[in-house]
Design a protein around this motif. Sequence first.
Motif, PDB file in Angstrom:
ATOM      1  N   GLN A 468     -18.060  -8.890   4.715  1.00 30.24           N
ATOM      2  CA  GLN A 468     -17.110  -9.719   5.011  1.00 30.24           C
ATOM      3  C   GLN A 468     -15.980  -8.829   5.724  1.00 30.24           C
ATOM      4  O   GLN A 468     -15.693  -8.734   6.670  1.00 30.24           O
ATOM      5  N   GLY A 469     -16.603  -7.263   6.280  1.00 29.48           N
ATOM      6  CA  GLY A 469     -16.043  -6.387   6.724  1.00 29.48           C
ATOM      7  C   GLY A 469     -14.903  -6.273   6.634  1.00 29.48           C
ATOM      8  O   GLY A 469     -13.343  -6.169   7.117  1.00 29.48           O
ATOM      9  N   LEU A 470     -14.163  -6.427   5.137  1.00 33.63           N
ATOM     10  CA  LEU A 470     -12.887  -5.788   4.448  1.00 33.63           C
ATOM     11  C   LEU A 470     -12.256  -4.379   3.881  1.00 33.63           C
ATOM     12  O   LEU A 470     -13.524  -3.659   3.429  1.00 33.63           O
ATOM     13  N   THR A 471     -11.973  -4.078   4.252  1.00 30.07           N
ATOM     14  CA  THR A 471     -11.290  -2.870   3.702  1.00 30.07           C
ATOM     15  C   THR A 471     -10.183  -2.826   2.644  1.00 30.07           C
ATOM     16  O   THR A 471      -9.986  -1.290   2.298  1.00 30.07           O
ATOM     17  N   ARG A 472      -9.621  -3.783   2.224  1.00 31.46           N
ATOM     18  CA  ARG A 472      -8.492  -3.391   1.399  1.00 31.46           C
ATOM     19  C   ARG A 472      -8.713  -4.605   0.509  1.00 31.46           C
ATOM     20  O   ARG A 472      -8.861  -6.284   0.401  1.00 31.46           O
ATOM     21  N   ALA A 473      -8.383  -4.213  -0.798  1.00 31.43           N
ATOM     22  CA  ALA A 473      -8.893  -5.487  -2.712  1.00 31.43           C
ATOM     23  C   ALA A 473      -6.947  -5.053  -3.459  1.00 31.43           C
ATOM     24  O   ALA A 473      -6.838  -3.944  -3.453  1.00 31.43           O
ATOM     25  N   GLU A 474      -6.688  -6.021  -3.562  1.00 35.14           N
ATOM     26  CA  GLU A 474      -5.298  -5.983  -4.535  1.00 35.14           C
ATOM     27  C   GLU A 474      -5.443  -6.774  -5.598  1.00 35.14           C
ATOM     28  O   GLU A 474      -5.624  -8.153  -5.095  1.00 35.14           O
ATOM     29  N   ALA A 475      -5.128  -6.743  -6.264  1.00 37.99           N
ATOM     30  CA  ALA A 475      -4.480  -7.613  -8.124  1.00 37.99           C
ATOM     31  C   ALA A 475      -3.691  -8.399  -7.722  1.00 37.99           C
ATOM     32  O   ALA A 475      -2.749  -7.644  -6.638  1.00 37.99           O
TER      33      ALA A 475
END
Length: 546
Positions: A468-475
Amino acid sequence: MTAQQDTLSRTGTAPDLDYDAIVIGAGLSGMYQLIRLRELGMRARVFEAGSGVGGTWYWNRYPGARFDSESYSYGYSFSKELLEEWDWSEHFAPQPETLRYCNYVADKFDLRRDIQFHSRVAAAHWQEATRSWTVTLEDGARHTARYLITAIGVLSTPTLPRFEGIEAFRGQSFHTARWPHEPVDFAGKRVAVIGTGATGVQTIQEVAKTAGHLTVFQRTPNWCAPLHNRPITEEEQARIKDSYPEIFRRCQETFSCFMHTPDPRGTFEVSKEEREAFYEQLYASPGFGIWVGNFKDMLTDRAANKEISDFVANKIRQRVKDPKVAEMLIPKNHGFGTRRVPLETRYYEVYNQPNVLLVDSKATPIRRITPTGIETSDAHYDFDIIIYATGFDALTGAFDRIDIRGEDGLTLKEKWAGGAQTLVGMLVEDFPNLFMLLGPHTALGNIPRSIEYNVDWVTGLIRHMRAQGLTRAEARPEGVTAWTEHVKKVGAGLLTNEVDSWMTGVNTNVEGKQTRTIARYSGSAPEYRAWCDAVAAQGYRELTLA
């Protein structure tokens, strides 16, 4: 989409960073995670404090160290070729063999080229501007990566007791988890072992074979059960290899990923004679069956727990000749299975030897370590060797030793000051792109089975982000709250959570860890996986992805 995100989407890499992912630790978790990251085409680096791979099996070289999961249920399951090539020599393999296995895996998959040894991580700080982590080693070297993955273990941070004079002792002394690589000779020596947990039990039964005199300092006795280990025959080896699909399917289905799972009957649904026969069968069987394969209400019903506790207490009385010593070895402050059950081989018979002394260090506490031995409240004992089998700062201890800072400089230790809060044990709110393998609140049990699932789940999340071209994941906070409440719910009513132990976050040797917390996930492994699978299947809506 930013130019940086566009580059990531097209190439799968972040060229302005040193690596796409940094993994801390080259044990079973770190090695498998490295394999999966490579399959994604990612630039990964593993930092390992030791000089070799293996994690637990690299550091814990003490005499008697071995599996208490069946060997063939413990090894990696991801490679059919690896399963066919490797032969386990015993049903419960000793540490040297397991370390050889770890090195075999590292060689087979050429892992060492992406592992930097002698590299202890001191700090890891989130950089919001670049959506990356800066990792600092103890030698001051710094490295950057989009993702930070901790593979630092549940029981990897040893703790010494807070005794005066530990450094003053002139003989040899070791913590079991920092055992020297060269052999230690006990022949004719006066040896002390402090601690009778799982590590202490394994150490004591081996040291007693050759020591001139062994003194065991026991603060809290533990319920132990026979391991019943033996070599694997050639015929068994062939059957095991043919049965691997069934073995790992069984591990997927059971409560704790062991070969054993709770009996569907309640303790008092059968007659006393049937109960006794069942207990005898379990006591005579190999492995953890008597702990995790017992009646379903053993760990929730006090009367049921008393039944099995009385049974095991009588076994101890039968095996230890001196009635006073037997009573010292029978726990009085917790029931059978409410703390981790050490598996043993003639451990109780050690106390029948004339060269072995058991000291109750609750009745006569250790006051200090002296240059020549140990001083208690009523005596001084001279020793040549002191062994500290005093355990670990479990679950969160390894995290506490690293200066991990998330958004706005918040430290992970501050975040967890009131107890760990996670999303499925793998993510923490305010700490983007930090993924924990075997973090607090993950399903434990047969550890490699949990490792493979955690690694595959984290890998799936990263794959989704890259696609998805995403660079940030946070709960998300609501996801963390829901999971934390679930962890508390499945722990309600368990007798284990009424007992001080590493499983409830208590360690008297660590400042601030004298109060019980819900430090681990107490539900079933299938239930845990179902929750995690749902998070992924529903598009990770419990996470903020950007």
